[in-house]
Scaffold this motif. Sequence first.
Motif, PDB file in Angstrom:
ATOM      1  N   GLN A 197      64.860  89.002  23.797  1.00 44.98           N
ATOM      2  CA  GLN A 197      65.819  89.545  24.763  1.00 44.98           C
ATOM      3  C   GLN A 197      65.601  91.032  24.998  1.00 44.98           C
ATOM      4  O   GLN A 197      66.422  91.691  25.625  1.00 44.98           O
ATOM      5  CB  GLN A 197      67.257  89.328  24.237  1.00 44.98           C
ATOM      6  N   ASP A 198      64.472  91.524  24.480  1.00 43.43           N
ATOM      7  CA  ASP A 198      64.225  92.972  24.547  1.00 43.43           C
ATOM      8  C   ASP A 198      63.500  93.316  25.844  1.00 43.43           C
ATOM      9  O   ASP A 198      62.347  92.946  26.034  1.00 43.43           O
ATOM     10  CB  ASP A 198      63.359  93.353  23.331  1.00 43.43           C
ATOM     11  N   PRO A 199      64.185  94.004  26.781  1.00 43.52           N
ATOM     12  CA  PRO A 199      63.545  94.296  28.064  1.00 43.52           C
ATOM     13  C   PRO A 199      62.267  95.131  27.930  1.00 43.52           C
ATOM     14  O   PRO A 199      61.324  94.949  28.691  1.00 43.52           O
ATOM     15  CB  PRO A 199      64.619  95.061  28.842  1.00 43.52           C
ATOM     16  N   GLU A 200      62.220  96.017  26.920  1.00 38.56           N
ATOM     17  CA  GLU A 200      61.015  96.836  26.749  1.00 38.56           C
ATOM     18  C   GLU A 200      59.810  95.973  26.380  1.00 38.56           C
ATOM     19  O   GLU A 200      58.705  96.187  26.856  1.00 38.56           O
ATOM     20  CB  GLU A 200      61.243  97.870  25.638  1.00 38.56           C
ATOM     21  N   PHE A 201      60.072  94.998  25.522  1.00 37.39           N
ATOM     22  CA  PHE A 201      58.999  94.093  25.106  1.00 37.39           C
ATOM     23  C   PHE A 201      58.478  93.313  26.311  1.00 37.39           C
ATOM     24  O   PHE A 201      57.279  93.232  26.550  1.00 37.39           O
ATOM     25  CB  PHE A 201      59.522  93.142  24.023  1.00 37.39           C
TER      26      PHE A 201
ATOM     27  N   SER B  86      56.320 105.050  25.481  1.00 34.18           N
ATOM     28  CA  SER B  86      55.964 104.610  24.129  1.00 34.18           C
ATOM     29  C   SER B  86      55.963 103.089  24.038  1.00 34.18           C
ATOM     30  O   SER B  86      55.538 102.525  23.038  1.00 34.18           O
ATOM     31  CB  SER B  86      56.921 105.210  23.108  1.00 34.18           C
ATOM     32  N   ALA B  87      56.463 102.410  25.078  1.00 28.38           N
ATOM     33  CA  ALA B  87      56.401 100.948  25.093  1.00 28.38           C
ATOM     34  C   ALA B  87      55.571 100.489  26.282  1.00 28.38           C
ATOM     35  O   ALA B  87      55.870  99.495  26.920  1.00 28.38           O
ATOM     36  CB  ALA B  87      57.808 100.359  25.169  1.00 28.38           C
ATOM     37  N   TYR B  88      54.501 101.236  26.567  1.00 24.17           N
ATOM     38  CA  TYR B  88      53.719 100.939  27.759  1.00 24.17           C
ATOM     39  C   TYR B  88      52.979  99.610  27.636  1.00 24.17           C
ATOM     40  O   TYR B  88      52.910  98.835  28.577  1.00 24.17           O
ATOM     41  CB  TYR B  88      52.719 102.078  28.013  1.00 24.17           C
TER      42      TYR B  88
ATOM     43  N   ALA C 111      54.770  98.111  19.408  1.00 23.73           N
ATOM     44  CA  ALA C 111      54.813  97.752  17.988  1.00 23.73           C
ATOM     45  C   ALA C 111      54.441  98.951  17.120  1.00 23.73           C
ATOM     46  O   ALA C 111      55.068  99.224  16.098  1.00 23.73           O
ATOM     47  CB  ALA C 111      53.869  96.587  17.707  1.00 23.73           C
ATOM     48  N   TYR C 112      53.422  99.671  17.564  1.00 24.21           N
ATOM     49  CA  TYR C 112      52.978 100.850  16.807  1.00 24.21           C
ATOM     50  C   TYR C 112      54.091 101.894  16.739  1.00 24.21           C
ATOM     51  O   TYR C 112      54.399 102.413  15.656  1.00 24.21           O
ATOM     52  CB  TYR C 112      51.734 101.431  17.482  1.00 24.21           C
TER      53      TYR C 112
ATOM     54  N   ILE D 152      57.571  91.589  16.381  1.00 25.18           N
ATOM     55  CA  ILE D 152      56.893  91.833  17.667  1.00 25.18           C
ATOM     56  C   ILE D 152      55.399  91.551  17.533  1.00 25.18           C
ATOM     57  O   ILE D 152      54.807  90.890  18.392  1.00 25.18           O
ATOM     58  CB  ILE D 152      57.117  93.305  18.116  1.00 25.18           C
ATOM     59  N   SER D 153      54.803  92.028  16.441  1.00 24.43           N
ATOM     60  CA  SER D 153      53.367  91.810  16.230  1.00 24.43           C
ATOM     61  C   SER D 153      53.035  90.325  16.185  1.00 24.43           C
ATOM     62  O   SER D 153      52.055  89.875  16.768  1.00 24.43           O
ATOM     63  CB  SER D 153      52.901  92.453  14.926  1.00 24.43           C
ATOM     64  N   ILE D 154      53.872  89.575  15.474  1.00 25.24           N
ATOM     65  CA  ILE D 154      53.605  88.143  15.368  1.00 25.24           C
ATOM     66  C   ILE D 154      53.726  87.475  16.732  1.00 25.24           C
ATOM     67  O   ILE D 154      52.911  86.626  17.110  1.00 25.24           O
ATOM     68  CB  ILE D 154      54.547  87.491  14.338  1.00 25.24           C
ATOM     69  N   LEU D 155      54.726  87.896  17.506  1.00 16.87           N
ATOM     70  CA  LEU D 155      54.870  87.338  18.858  1.00 16.87           C
ATOM     71  C   LEU D 155      53.648  87.669  19.718  1.00 16.87           C
ATOM     72  O   LEU D 155      53.131  86.801  20.429  1.00 16.87           O
ATOM     73  CB  LEU D 155      56.139  87.883  19.529  1.00 16.87           C
ATOM     74  N   ILE D 156      53.186  88.924  19.650  1.00 17.79           N
ATOM     75  CA  ILE D 156      51.985  89.293  20.417  1.00 17.79           C
ATOM     76  C   ILE D 156      50.826  88.396  20.006  1.00 17.79           C
ATOM     77  O   ILE D 156      50.107  87.855  20.848  1.00 17.79           O
ATOM     78  CB  ILE D 156      51.584  90.772  20.174  1.00 17.79           C
ATOM     79  N   GLY D 157      50.674  88.220  18.697  1.00 19.38           N
ATOM     80  CA  GLY D 157      49.586  87.395  18.182  1.00 19.38           C
ATOM     81  C   GLY D 157      49.688  85.964  18.696  1.00 19.38           C
ATOM     82  O   GLY D 157      48.712  85.389  19.174  1.00 19.38           O
ATOM     83  N   LEU D 158      50.903  85.402  18.636  1.00 18.36           N
ATOM     84  CA  LEU D 158      51.095  84.015  19.080  1.00 18.36           C
ATOM     85  C   LEU D 158      50.805  83.881  20.572  1.00 18.36           C
ATOM     86  O   LEU D 158      50.091  82.968  20.994  1.00 18.36           O
ATOM     87  CB  LEU D 158      52.537  83.567  18.794  1.00 18.36           C
ATOM     88  N   ILE D 159      51.344  84.792  21.366  1.00 16.16           N
ATOM     89  CA  ILE D 159      51.139  84.706  22.820  1.00 16.16           C
ATOM     90  C   ILE D 159      49.654  84.821  23.145  1.00 16.16           C
ATOM     91  O   ILE D 159      49.117  84.046  23.933  1.00 16.16           O
ATOM     92  CB  ILE D 159      51.964  85.793  23.544  1.00 16.16           C
ATOM     93  N   THR D 160      48.985  85.784  22.494  1.00 15.24           N
ATOM     94  CA  THR D 160      47.550  85.952  22.741  1.00 15.24           C
ATOM     95  C   THR D 160      46.790  84.681  22.392  1.00 15.24           C
ATOM     96  O   THR D 160      45.926  84.226  23.142  1.00 15.24           O
ATOM     97  CB  THR D 160      46.998  87.108  21.885  1.00 15.24           C
TER      98      THR D 160
END
Lengths: 294, 313
Positions: free
Chosen positions: B80-84, B263-265, B271-272, B287-295
């Motif tokens: 639900q995070d708009p930045e993400f 910073s959330a570009y 995540a960093y 967040i990292s795990i989600l990025i990994g899963l989506i990728t």
Amino acid sequence: MRRPHALPGQPGGRKSILLTLMMGLLLLYTVVPILWLVINATKTQDSLLSSFGLWFSGDFALWDNIVDTFTYADGQFGRWLLNTLLYVVVGAGGGTVLATLAGYGLARFDFPGKRAFLPVLLGAIAIPATALAVPTFLLFSNMALTNTPWAVIIPSLINPLGLYLVWFFTEDAVPEQLLEAARIDGAGEFRIFRTIALRLLMPALVPVLLFSFVTAWNNYFLPLIMLNDADWLPLTVGLNNWSMQNQQAVTATGHAIDSIIVTGSLLSVVPTIVLFLGLQRYWESGLVAGSVKE
Amino acid sequence: MTSVPTTAPARTPAATRVPARPSRKRRSWTGLWFVAPFLCVFLVVIVAPILYAVYLSLFRDRLIGGTIFVGADNYLKALQDPEFWSSLGRVGGYMLVQVPVMLALSVFAALALDSARLHFRPLYRIALFLPYAVPAVVAALMWGFMYGSQSGLVGDLNDLLGVVLPDPLSSSWVLVAIGNVATWEFVGFNMLILYSALQLVPRERYEAATLDGAGRVRIVRHIKLPAMKQSLVLAVVFSVIGSFQLFNEPSVLKSLAPNTISSAYTPNLYAYNLSFAGQQFNYAAAISILIGLITMIVAYVIQYFGTRREGAR
């Protein structure tokens, strides 16, 4: 060794000016920035900012710039260069050793659990390195490894691509019968590997070593996370720190260090370009050998 | 889960080579000694961090009251995070443009190199590849200088031509500027991979095709493009993964364009910054795990369709 370019040309092999021109545009695109870097590393800070970017101007200051780069901020640059060399030699070198041993072991032996190896490895590699960065940092921080060279070296010891290359290459280049003969003569497995297999694997090891050298040399994300201490930084992170300071320096003191950053950038590019040019025929044939076989 | 180099199983020794000849390999523990050093490091730098990330993502660190178990809360928060989502949308849009442009250039260059109709062929082969030897950080620094609309090359061109080119570091162009750096870095590398695949086509096939009356275009369509296909699928997969992991170029250019690159570009920058500027390690792990899963899902889908069509051929 494969000599692709000795092969006969294809039908309709008349040279085309149009094609050459179109490729010429692409060539300009890739080469102009490198030329820009070389040209501007010869300029003083003033003419760097004031003169046309794609031609020489003012005093030829390359040597002065190199001296400045190495003496700026108590010689940080030299220290970073040595750090980078350390990470490359131990990281890329060690990674190649591990990949060679493992690739050979997988190609020439059967052992319990071998079948599980490939799926686990593939699955793990599919996970983006950056997704692992935060947990790796925390893990290493718990082990008091962050801010030490080990934090950069240990992760770069894993070279999956190298492992694959060695694995496939071993299947082709190291005949089982030869190993069998050595075994009958009573040689130990490690001795066989060292004296027979390693020699046959050499052609594959050059590209593996070169590409892991470049990866380690260009590594940025991992050291950025792992290292705080300016004394342990590699060139990439150090140069970017200078660039960030530069942006602040311009507004605060008006004393910019663009010429040092440009020269430092050039210096950090030279070793890899020289290696690629010097070893061209070895790694290119390795790429052909490593590309898809039907 | 096999997604990135899944073309590999098709050509693994275990799958294709071994059954051809009765196995004379030694079935013992000896082989494990060769694999053990790799395996040990692998456990420390890949397996352990994955497990640790999953563990971390299930907790929340509170200022008062310490660390508590929150189950899937971090994941629900991220979804639900708009930045993400906006960072994910940004790299998604970037990917849809940058990857096709770069790979089209690479395919064109590989075909041109292979065609024997090019003057100065060796020069092109090495010169186009050179940017690969330039570290991403240096590439971004260098292009950052050139992008300068005052003292950079863009400024020079403005003066020289008497025009006002758009500022590459302005908010509407900066994503293109980043894509340009990435394209510059990898166009030659991809070209070489594709060119290597073309080198494996037996030359007799061209002769046979010509005898059958096939012209240049038909040879490209029916022999060369299929020959490059598997390498191309792999190049697409790696480029897509690279897009989702976009970090180096925006992080370096950020110091030149602090207001346009937030910073959330990109998801990775987010995540960093969550962990190293915000100390939100648990949320960053999720967040990292989600990025990994989506990728992984995107890479898997591409590979699935890429290889399936080949099977139907």
